[in-house]
Design an enzyme around this catalytic site. Structure first.
Site, short mmCIF file in Angstrom:
data_model
loop_
_atom_site.label_atom_id
_atom_site.label_comp_id
_atom_site.label_asym_id
_atom_site.label_seq_id
_atom_site.Cartn_x
_atom_site.Cartn_y
_atom_site.Cartn_z
N THR A 26 0.86 -1.19 0.00
CA THR A 26 0.00 0.00 0.00
C THR A 26 0.89 1.24 0.00
O THR A 26 1.74 1.40 0.88
CB THR A 26 -0.89 0.00 1.26
OG1 THR A 26 -1.66 -1.20 1.25
CG2 THR A 26 -1.81 1.22 1.28
N ASN B 255 -9.55 1.86 2.62
CA ASN B 255 -9.28 1.70 4.05
C ASN B 255 -9.85 2.85 4.87
O ASN B 255 -10.36 2.65 5.97
CB ASN B 255 -7.78 1.56 4.30
CG ASN B 255 -7.33 0.11 4.12
OD1 ASN B 255 -8.15 -0.76 3.89
ND2 ASN B 255 -6.04 -0.12 4.21
N CYS C 217 -2.93 -1.73 9.15
CA CYS C 217 -3.28 -0.96 7.95
C CYS C 217 -4.07 0.32 8.21
O CYS C 217 -3.68 1.39 7.74
CB CYS C 217 -4.08 -1.84 7.01
SG CYS C 217 -3.13 -3.23 6.40
#
Ligand SMILES: NC(=O)c1ccc[n+]([C@@H]2O[C@H](COP(=O)([O-])OP(=O)(O)OC[C@H]3O[C@@H](n4cnc5c(N)ncnc54)[C@H](O)[C@@H]3O)[C@@H](O)[C@H]2O)c1
Ligand SMILES: O=c1ccn([C@@H]2O[C@H](COP(=O)(O)OP(=O)(O)O[C@H]3O[C@H](CO)[C@@H](O)[C@H](O)[C@H]3O)[C@@H](O)[C@H]2O)c(=O)[nH]1
Length: 463
Positions: A133, A225, A277
């Protein structure tokens, strides 16, 4: 282009499972996962497939099927780069802990090292895939390094973010909601996209494979996210209001989730989201917005993190307050340490922060988690650098058996939603505890009315 050899740099929570599934579904492709961490590679190669370093339901069976056939784990990074046509970069991109952007920006040093290594080794054209990411426009930096330090060969850079969630990685990889591939709009870029589409097409339906430009793909990962975490912070914000008003957050979540425009998923109030994350990626998004001078955009998303920190703090404060404003020398059992069920990952787990607060109040914590070792628990607390390792060791013990962990404690806190916790003999646990016996259910997974009938003082989230 016929792809026969793939390499993945980074044998972590993403690289390992993702490549295992590619190898399982594409027996015609040789997949080599490399890592600098020799211990991790040795664990992936452990004769007993149950000892692989990552616990994910179903993963050891997939590894058992493909490992040694067309799936290999190795420390020979250069060899794997040299041989592969497609190179996935799946290394960690943590929040920076130093310098400019400290505590917010993504640390891209591991990504840059990979790019330099690929440039040095590659002797023929390669497709380089960003699986990690990354901040939007990272592909530009990777391209610059590859083109300026390489051997004159051609590189195509694709963004192919991973959307798997831990605990359901195998299922998510086998049946993804979508595969996102971003690439250059040039003819070469489109050819590279097609090569990667062909790999996924071995098991993913064409309508689930979405191709975009590189920047949309990079930004979509951070956005996904941010949206997911925002739902949790939204429901957690309302959980506090429920506690004041007599409304019940589970009922509110159900009622709003039945609106098809809102939907029922990701509305579970909790002690706060954890994992490697959400926090990292939202902070990264906030930093990017700030760097473009978009302060209102940055503040809007930062509130998701502020709310999450508040939720964790509220949980530990609630325990202290309820236990008559002191937990000094009181023993509190923690059921769960992982950041969610069905994983051995503890990164950013709410349990770490709650334990840290309670040890600060001189409580003694007794941990039981079915997949997390005591070594990991101590390392997580030490990482916060709140107190010495010795003091952490005095503050926390771990148990192999949940009933042992709960013996003689003043209170039990549920930090992870492991299914087994609801199945315990709660009468037996009650009998062995100090009285009054308190349960703080940070996941709303226990049967509140049954526990109250036994005699527990039960506090969930948002009711
Ligand atoms: N964990 C998840 O559920 C998840 C899901 C989607 C995306 N991501 C993203 O995927 C990336 C990887 O995450 P992870 O959880 O797998 O991280 P991880 O820390 O588990 O694994 C990364 C691995 O890369 C290795 N590594 C670092 N630099 C290297 C180098 N130069 N050469 C060889 N190996 C190197 C490390 O030793 C480590 O084993 C991150 O960007 C993360 O944001 C993670
Ligand atoms: O309703 C909910 C859902 C989740 N959580 C918590 O949120 C955290 C994150 O859970 P989850 O998103 O299921 O796990 P991750 O492995 O962190 O996966 C997220 O982060 C990955 C890494 O980027 C993405 O690939 C995934 O799509 C995204 O779901 C955990 O602490 C959960 O307990 C809640 O509190 N309430």
């Amino acid at each position: 282009m016929k792809i026969t050899k793939i390499c993945c740099i980074g044998a972590g929570y993403v690289g390992g499972p993702t490549m295992a599934i590619i190898a399982q579904k594409c027996p015609q492709i040789q997949v080599t996962v490399v890592d600098l961490n020799a211990e991790r590679i040795a664990d992936w190669n452990d004769e007993d497939v149950n000892n692989i370093p990552i616990y994910e339901p179903g993963l050891s069976q997939v590894v058992a099927e493909a490992r040694g056939r067309n799936l290999f784990f190795s420390t020979e990074v250069d060899k794997a780069i040299d041989e592969a046509q497609i190179i996935f970069i799946s290394v960690n991109t943590p929040t920076k802990t130093y310098g400019k952007g400290k505590g917010m920006a993504a640390d891209l040093k591991y990504i840059e090292l990979c790019a330099r290594q690929i440039a040095k080794i590659a002797k023929d054209n390669k497709i380089v895939v960003e699986k990690s990411t990354l901040p939007v426009r990272t592909a530009e930096a990777i391209k610059s390094i590859l083109d300026n330090t390489g051997n004159g060969v051609q590189f195509q850079i694709l963004s192919n973010p991973e959307f798997l969630a831990e605990g359901t990685a195998v299922e998510d990889l086998l049946h993804p909601d979508r595969i996102l591939i971003g690439g250059d709009e040039t003819a070469e870029g489109q050819k590279a996209i097609q090569a990667l589409v062909d790999v996924y097409s071995n098991w993913v339906a064409p309508e689930k494979i979405l191709t975009t430009n590189v920047w949309s793909s990079e930004l979509s990962k951070l956005t996904a996210n941010a949206f997911l975490a925002q739902r949790i912070s939204s429901i957690n914000a309302l959980s506090e209001l429920c506690e004041k008003t007599g409304a019940n957050i589970n009922e509110v979540a159900k009622a709003i989730g039945m609106d098809s425009r809102i939907g029922p998923k990701f509305l579970k109030a909790s002690v706060g989201f954890g994992g490697s994350c959400f926090q990292k990626d939202i902070l990264n998004l906030v930093y990017i917005a700030k760097s473009y001078g978009l302060n209102e955009v940055a503040d809007y998303w930062e509130q998701v993190i502020i709310m999450n920190d508040h939720q964790k703090k509220r949980f530990s404060n609630g325990i202290v307050q309820t236990l008559y404003n002191t937990v000094a020398d009181k023993k509190i059992a923690f059921l769960g340490w992982a950041f969610k069920k069905d994983t051995n990952d503890t990164r950013e787990s709410a349990a770490i922060y709650v334990a840290n607060d309670l040890i600060g109040e001189q409580a003694k914590i007794a941990v039981y988690d079915p997949k997390v070792s005591h070594k990991k628990v101590l390392a997580d607390l030490d990482y916060l650098e709140t107190r010495s390792s010795k003091k952490n060791e005095e503050g926390v013990q771990s148990f192999e058996n949940p009933y042992e962990a709960c013996k003689d404690v003043h209170a039990i806190a549920i930090l992870t939603e492991w299914d087994e916790f609801a199945q315990y003999d709660w009468q037996k646990i009650y009998n062995g505890m100090q009285k009054p016996a308190f349960v703080f259910d940070g996941r709303n997974i226990l049967n509140a009315s049954e526990l109250k009938k036994i005699g527990f003082i039960y506090q969930g989230i948002g009711a």
